[in-house]
Structures are given as structure tokens and as C-alpha cells.
Design a protein around this motif. Sequence first.
Motif, short mmCIF file in Angstrom:
data_model
loop_
_atom_site.label_atom_id
_atom_site.label_comp_id
_atom_site.label_asym_id
_atom_site.label_seq_id
_atom_site.Cartn_x
_atom_site.Cartn_y
_atom_site.Cartn_z
N TYR A 181 38.04 31.40 48.87
CA TYR A 181 38.86 32.59 48.41
C TYR A 181 38.29 33.70 48.70
CZ TYR A 181 41.13 28.36 46.16
OH TYR A 181 41.66 27.43 45.77
N SER A 182 39.00 34.70 49.24
CA SER A 182 38.55 36.16 49.21
C SER A 182 39.60 36.94 48.60
CB SER A 182 38.44 36.22 50.74
OG SER A 182 37.81 37.69 50.82
N TYR A 183 39.02 38.04 47.84
CA TYR A 183 40.22 38.99 47.34
C TYR A 183 41.03 39.85 48.57
CZ TYR A 183 38.07 38.34 42.88
OH TYR A 183 37.53 37.74 41.65
N LEU A 194 32.43 40.10 41.60
CA LEU A 194 33.53 41.13 40.89
C LEU A 194 32.84 42.58 40.99
CD1 LEU A 194 36.16 40.93 39.34
CD2 LEU A 194 34.75 40.50 37.27
N LYS A 195 31.41 42.65 41.17
CA LYS A 195 30.82 44.11 41.26
C LYS A 195 31.30 44.98 42.23
CE LYS A 195 26.77 42.81 43.80
NZ LYS A 195 25.26 42.62 43.65
N THR A 196 31.93 44.20 43.51
CA THR A 196 32.54 45.05 44.54
C THR A 196 33.68 46.01 44.09
OG1 THR A 196 33.75 43.09 45.01
CG2 THR A 196 31.95 43.38 46.42
N PHE A 197 34.29 45.58 42.97
CA PHE A 197 35.52 46.59 42.36
C PHE A 197 34.90 47.85 41.66
CE2 PHE A 197 37.63 42.57 43.08
CZ PHE A 197 38.68 43.02 43.80
N PHE A 198 33.54 47.50 41.06
CA PHE A 198 33.07 48.83 40.44
C PHE A 198 31.75 49.71 40.88
CE2 PHE A 198 34.90 45.34 37.89
CZ PHE A 198 36.06 45.71 37.39
N THR A 199 31.11 49.02 41.65
CA THR A 199 30.16 49.70 42.37
C THR A 199 30.21 49.64 43.91
OG1 THR A 199 28.58 47.91 42.20
CG2 THR A 199 28.39 49.30 40.41
N ILE A 241 43.00 42.81 38.66
CA ILE A 241 42.30 41.82 39.63
C ILE A 241 42.75 40.48 38.98
CG2 ILE A 241 40.26 40.89 40.63
CD1 ILE A 241 38.98 43.66 39.57
N PHE A 242 43.34 39.79 40.06
CA PHE A 242 43.89 38.47 39.52
C PHE A 242 43.15 37.38 39.95
CE2 PHE A 242 47.25 35.35 40.29
CZ PHE A 242 48.04 35.48 39.27
N GLY A 243 42.75 36.36 39.26
CA GLY A 243 42.06 35.23 39.84
C GLY A 243 40.62 35.22 39.56
N VAL A 244 40.14 36.17 38.65
CA VAL A 244 38.87 36.11 38.08
C VAL A 244 38.46 34.79 37.43
CG1 VAL A 244 37.16 37.52 36.60
CG2 VAL A 244 38.68 38.83 37.98
N LYS A 245 37.13 34.43 37.46
CA LYS A 245 36.89 33.32 36.92
C LYS A 245 35.85 33.39 35.76
CE LYS A 245 39.57 30.78 39.39
NZ LYS A 245 40.91 30.42 38.69
N SER A 246 35.47 32.35 35.19
CA SER A 246 34.56 32.69 34.06
C SER A 246 33.36 33.20 34.40
CB SER A 246 34.60 31.15 33.29
OG SER A 246 33.65 31.25 32.16
N LEU A 265 41.89 42.76 33.96
CA LEU A 265 41.25 41.46 34.52
C LEU A 265 42.28 40.32 34.13
CD1 LEU A 265 37.36 41.80 33.87
CD2 LEU A 265 38.58 42.31 36.14
N ILE A 266 42.97 39.70 35.17
CA ILE A 266 43.61 38.53 34.74
C ILE A 266 42.80 37.47 35.39
CG2 ILE A 266 45.97 37.59 34.95
CD1 ILE A 266 47.12 40.15 35.52
#
Lengths: 271, 352
Positions: free
Chosen positions: B40-42, B62-67, B91-96, B128-129
Motif C-alpha cells: 500500500y502506498s499513500y 508516517l514521518k513523510t507527512f511531518f518532515t 491521513i486514513f489507514g494509519v496502523k498501530s 489521524l484515522i
Amino acid sequence: MKNIYKPTEAIIEGIITESPNIKTFVLRPKVPFEFKTGQFIELTLPGIGEAPFTPSSDPNIKDKMDITIMKAGEITSLLHGIQPNTPVGIRGPYGLGYPLDKFTGKDILIVGGGVGLAPLRSLLFALFGSMDKYNKVVLRYGSRTANDIIYKGLIPEWAKLDKVNMMVTVDVGDPSWSGNVGLVTTILKDLPVDLNNAAVIVCGPPIMMKFVTLKLLDLGFKPPDIYLSMEKSMSCGLGKCGHCRIGPYYVCKDGPVFTYEQLKDLHDIWD
Amino acid sequence: MIKIFYIKDKDLPFLINSLCADYKVFSPLIKEIEGEKTDYSYNRLFKGDIPRFSAYRAVEPLKTFFTSPLEKVSGYFKEGVNFREPEKIVIFGVKSCDIQGHKVQDFVFLEGQEKDSLYRARRENTVLISGDCTDFKNVCHCLAWEVLPHPTVGFDLNLSPLNDGYIVESGSDRGEAFIQRYKDYFVPAKETQVLARKAKRESFIERLRKHLLPQGLVSKAEVQRLMKDGYSADTWQKFMLTCVECAGCNLICDTCHCFLLSDEKDRDEFSRLKGWDCCQYTNFSRVAGGANPLKTRTQRLRNRFIKKFDFFIDNMGIPACCGCGRCIEVCPGKIDIREVLKDVKDKVSRNK
Ligand code: SF4
Ligand code: SF4
Ligand code: FES
């Protein structure tokens, strides 16, 4: 919204040549800038880059700041080429600096090597400003040659001060030099310092700090009483970029001054 | 009070459509690789797009969204060079494991004396969803670090697939407000549904456990000790041999946060740039005078592990590894973080 990465402007007011490869830059920050002795700043050469330096001036002087810089890498070489009135950037101050409160009532031994005398000069100014708090200040300074000694004018003045004892040595003698010749460790004998009531502050190149520390331990000084200025690669100065890690610490945020007690069980601290 | 809702499968596209009006919405989309393996790719979702519930984490951390790999973080000496408020994103589909890894980024940039305000603004503008994992990749090993394959904290909303819809749990005030705002799509969950979620989660954990057990992974409780006792083990030298210093392992890691500041001049404008840096690069720790405490690949490989499993446990209380396995997938040298740790353990126990 404060931007922690943004430097503020300062003007280089004066440049003093200390030795063939060491200069002191007198900075006047555009907005007031305070630091505690031993804390460092990030100095920006606009459009080129940043490097960390510990001011060498009296922390009680608020409108100006001296930075003593040895030509070592790209940025320091470029800095050596600049003219007075050049604008530069500063960020900081960062780090914890010297814990002056812990030095109260003690015999203070300061061991410097080469350009390592720069942060120590700031410390000396801070100490000399309230000498009634300290028993005495013993300074031992080693330089490569007589020509490499920095703050040449100040050293004889310090030696005249009350409660101050100082000695200078050079690694390599020459006809112009009539003083001690030998590594700084050779002038660490018969120290007029009470081992049980001492604070030892060491600053110099890593190899010098290593041998001085070993010598001090040999003489009976205790790890919690030995304060070392650690040098690591740094970028942010903020405890975020990850470059300056040493064991569980970041040098920029938890140092740059550490006691040997904090470091003694860590691996490869002198590398 | 935890509020738990239910949303029907068929309502999800409508919710996403409404979201697209207020936010930039990202969701992991399937990119098929070599027929069998699913990644899967965002991707950005637009009005009318149908989001897919991803079975496990995306390729990107996930860091690609913040830095950023490289971005301007400041201009200087000129007033008025300032930053626009970051865009509002979902951001939809974030995992644990993403959430666990991202705790490290938050710790670095939001804690301590100095805080990164650009990072904070981005964080605050991001909803974050997350979602429970319903499958795992071969490299997944979250459980080894006691991270469950369903998020328990750190999300605004979490989705757990159930029958023809999803159980929706809110994990923050913002999540709460979100449900209020789009309340037409949600109904309160029934107790039986919540129980069914629990059963489903447990059976998935069991499946993952069965996958991991034969691997004999190093545990969270012992890993820091191993870093100390295994400092001089030959593990580092052995595994370094196939490292080509690409730093893929650092770049793809959701906990790796190191960066380098640099400066640039464009006519009379000065800029400060901030870009990801990597401890596997030769010059990572080189000082101006030339000294470099991490001269060799052996030292640098060890540094990566010590930072994760010694430094962060000391400073933050958790290892800087979430078990996502991204570094394993990315490494051209086939260096597997799980195998490295097992080898250290092996060497340490043999030396006892
Ligand atoms: S490591 Fe765990 S939480 Fe992450 S994708 Fe794999 S199963 Fe899910
Ligand atoms: S991904 Fe593998 S080859 Fe690349 S730097 Fe990391 S360990 Fe070395
Ligand atoms: S210089 Fe960035 S963490 Fe110390």
C-alpha cells in the motif's frame, strides 16, 4: 511562532589575530543575547553554513561577545577570511555550561590545551568577577609552540592576580621561548590544589583531554570533580538532529560540559 | 469516556467525500507488485474516490507527512519571511506500528526545551484515522516490542472492520469533535459489536503470534542489556559486510529523525534548509577538524542499533523500533534487524 532554526543577526565589529591559525571575532548581536559561561552558540556564515562555538568573553558583558576560532574546516576557514562589519547569524545559547555553583568554596584547577583556552577564558572572567567565592584558581595551559599561544597579553596579567597560580608550557620549544617545554601533563605535578576540595575543568583537543584525565585520576582526583568539554559533530544544537550523541546523552543539550563520572563507563568517548 | 460508533461500508465514501471539502485526504492505495505481494502506498483522495481499508501498513513511514527529505525551514535577516499555516490533512489507514514509531518523532520535535513549531503546526493540522491490521507482512514483528497490531492510543479515530462496516473509536477530543461534525454517518456501536471487535482482534493477535514464535525474536525486556553486553560482539562486523551505505534503513524508518541543517543563498535571500540525515552515511559524525567517531561501517551499524535500543530506552522509555519491518524490506544488503539482534543475543550468551 518561534522558529528554533532561525538565526538572528550580529555584526562582526572587530577581528583580533591570536596566532597564525586562531582569530577572535568580536560580535555585536542586533538583539540582546545572554549566555552562561560554557554554553555555546551556533554561528552562521550567511548562505554558507553554521558551526558551534563557545564564546570566550565575559558572560557579564551583554552587548558584545567574543568568539575565538581556529581554522579547521570549511566554515572556519571562510570565517578567517571575512572583514569587520560583516553580518553573521547567531542562534542559542545552547547547552548547560559550567556549573559555577558547584565550584563555590573550592580550589579550581583549570587545564587548557590550544584553542581550548577560549571557553576557559570566559570561565576565568566569570570566576575573576567573584573571586571571594573561590579558594583559588590554578591554571595550567599547554600550547603547541610559543607562537600558538593565544591571549598572549592577558596571560601575564592573570598571573599577577591574587589567589591565581598559573603555568604555561609548549610542546615544542624554540629560541623565543624561555618557559616550560613539554606536554601539559608535565606541568600537572606538585599542584597547589587540595584533592579533596577541588573542581578540575579541562578543555582542549580530545587526545589532550584523554591524557590529562588519565593523569588527573592518577594524581587522585575523583571522577565527579573532573569537568570535561566534549566535542562531537553538531548540527542543530537543540537536542534534535541526532548528531552529537555520546552514550545516553546529546552533547549539545546535556553538555557540552560533562563530569568524568558521567562519561567513565561509556564506550569510545575520546574518538 | 471512550465513545464507540459504527459506520457502514457504503457510507465510508460519503464520509470521505465530505472530508475532501475541508481537508486534503490521504489514504493507502494498493499497488500490486509482482502479482502476489500487495503493498500500500499513500495517495491523495479526491471527491468521488473510494477509500480502501488497508490490511497492514503502507510502504511510506508516517514521518513523510511531518518532515521532509529536504525543505526550507527559515529565511533569515529579513522580516516577513514566514510560513503559511500548514494545510489541514486527514491521513486514513494509519496502523498501530506507525503510531508507535511516530511517538519517537513527537518526542524529538515536540518535547524538551526547544520545540519545532513547524512540526507542531503540521501535527496539529493533521487528523489521524487509523485502522486495525487484518493481515501482516512477512517482516511484521510489532508484537516483539509489545506493540499490538491494533492502535490503542495516539489516533483521532480508529476503524476496526466488522461485517459490513467498521467500529469507530475516537481517541482524542478532535476525534470526538469529528464524529459530532459528521454525525450523519455514525451510529453508536452495539455492545455485541464491541465484543465482536475484541474477539476479532484476539484471533488476529494469535495468528501473528504463531507467525512470530518460530522466529525466536529478541524481546523488549532484554534488548537494552544486549546492546550493553554486545557492544564488542562480532555481530556488527559480520552484518556490516553486505551494507552498501545506501541509508535506506534510516530513510524508511518511522523513528529515525536525524537531520542536517544547511544554508543557501539565492540573490540576497538567505535560506536555512533542513533535510533528513542518516547515521549510515560515512560523514554523519565527522567533525570540522576531520575526526570521525563513526569511521567504519561496523561502528555505524552498531550506532543504529544503540540509538534505537539503548539511547531511546534511556531517554524515552521505549525502543525506537516499532516492528514495522520497513528496514528489512528496503535493505539491498539483506540485513535483517531481527537477525542482527538474535545474533547479538547468541554471541552474548555464548560469552557468559
Ligand atoms: S507491524 Fe504489526 S501493526 Fe505494523 S503493519 Fe505489521 S501487523 Fe500491522
Ligand atoms: S538499508 Fe541495508 S545496505 Fe542500506 S545502509 Fe541500511 S543496512 Fe546498509
Ligand atoms: S547538535 Fe543536534 S542533537 Fe546535538
